[in-house]
Design a protein around this motif. Sequence first.
Motif, short mmCIF file in Angstrom:
data_model
loop_
_atom_site.label_atom_id
_atom_site.label_comp_id
_atom_site.label_asym_id
_atom_site.label_seq_id
_atom_site.Cartn_x
_atom_site.Cartn_y
_atom_site.Cartn_z
N ILE A 18 0.82 -1.36 -0.10
CA ILE A 18 -0.06 0.06 0.07
C ILE A 18 0.88 1.33 -0.08
O ILE A 18 0.41 2.22 -0.60
N GLY A 19 2.05 1.23 0.67
CA GLY A 19 2.95 2.37 0.64
C GLY A 19 3.03 3.14 1.93
O GLY A 19 3.71 4.08 1.90
N GLU A 20 2.24 3.10 2.75
CA GLU A 20 1.94 3.80 3.94
C GLU A 20 1.38 2.94 5.16
O GLU A 20 0.74 1.94 4.81
N ARG A 21 1.57 3.48 6.30
CA ARG A 21 0.95 2.76 7.70
C ARG A 21 0.72 3.66 8.65
O ARG A 21 1.45 4.62 8.80
N GLU A 22 -0.39 3.44 9.25
CA GLU A 22 -0.78 4.54 10.31
C GLU A 22 -0.15 4.11 11.63
O GLU A 22 0.14 2.99 11.94
N PHE A 23 0.31 5.22 12.30
CA PHE A 23 0.98 5.18 13.61
C PHE A 23 0.54 6.34 14.65
O PHE A 23 0.61 7.47 13.95
N TRP A 24 -0.04 6.06 15.69
CA TRP A 24 -0.56 7.20 16.56
C TRP A 24 -1.53 8.03 15.90
O TRP A 24 -1.54 9.30 15.92
N GLY A 25 -2.36 7.24 14.88
CA GLY A 25 -3.47 8.20 14.27
C GLY A 25 -3.03 8.77 13.11
O GLY A 25 -3.76 9.63 12.31
N LEU A 26 -1.58 8.83 12.60
CA LEU A 26 -1.13 9.77 11.46
C LEU A 26 -0.65 8.59 10.64
O LEU A 26 -0.18 7.57 10.67
N PRO A 27 -0.79 9.21 9.15
CA PRO A 27 -0.20 8.32 8.11
C PRO A 27 1.48 8.51 8.02
O PRO A 27 1.91 9.72 7.89
N PHE A 28 1.99 7.55 7.60
CA PHE A 28 3.43 7.39 7.48
C PHE A 28 3.73 6.69 6.04
O PHE A 28 3.25 5.44 6.03
#
Length: 272
Positions: free
Chosen positions: A64-74
């Motif tokens: 997918i190219g990104e992953r959420e961390f602490w409610g934020l996209p990275f």
Amino acid sequence: MRRDVVRRLTEAGFVNAALEGRWLVEQVAGPSADMSVPLAPEDADRLDALLTRRLAGEPLWRVIGEREFWGLPFRLSPDTLEPRPDSETLIEAALATLGPRRGQPLTMLDLGTGTGCLLIAMLHECPAASGLGIDLSSGACEIARANALANGVGERCEIRQGQWTEGLDARFDLILSNPPYIPSRDIAGLDREVREHDPLLALDGGADGLAPYRIFARSLGGHLAPGGFVVLEIGAGQEGDVTAIMREAGWCHRATRRDLGDHPRALIFALH
């Protein structure tokens, strides 16, 4: 569309085929797309390419190219680890230790910043703070800078290529790190998705997995501001060893915070 993706994932043995299928389709068609409407040919080709990567064993979030961390996209890249939910334990530990200080103009340092997830999450929670992220990988630095901008903290976040604290002369109120902590001999036995897709630089912690902590024990004291503290992520079974290494160098073990699986994950240290 989605049904065919789920079928192919199921036939390949993916346990969460329905959920993964939805995410892959939404990556191409968007979350509000009508799943009964066929995709345009170019979108169908893109979906097939994503599915092919997943069927070949590439981790879902890398596809997918990104992953959420602490409610934020990275955003992710081959030079970075995926931010994982257990690492949010470091954010919880840091915020709990800061208490009412989180509104002050604090300075923060993130060593081995990768995607920048730890530093960026802290800056998001501490709007008056500024921070520096350091990583040996130029590719990771590039991704971290992009993630800082995308999450609205770019003006308060500097990303620098370097080896831990070498050449650094500043002091910080908070030092964070999720260093490589897997013993070199254990790398070959890691899960395939980790072994083949996570960067070795971010995994290999030396012969016993503790090499970075020995560096931290002797170097971080000179970069800690009065009243500051350090939060370190550890691997399974490392609490006693890391605590001993730090204590031998004069650090005080303030607390341990456990992760979602109730394993010791974040260790908090201070000099007094």
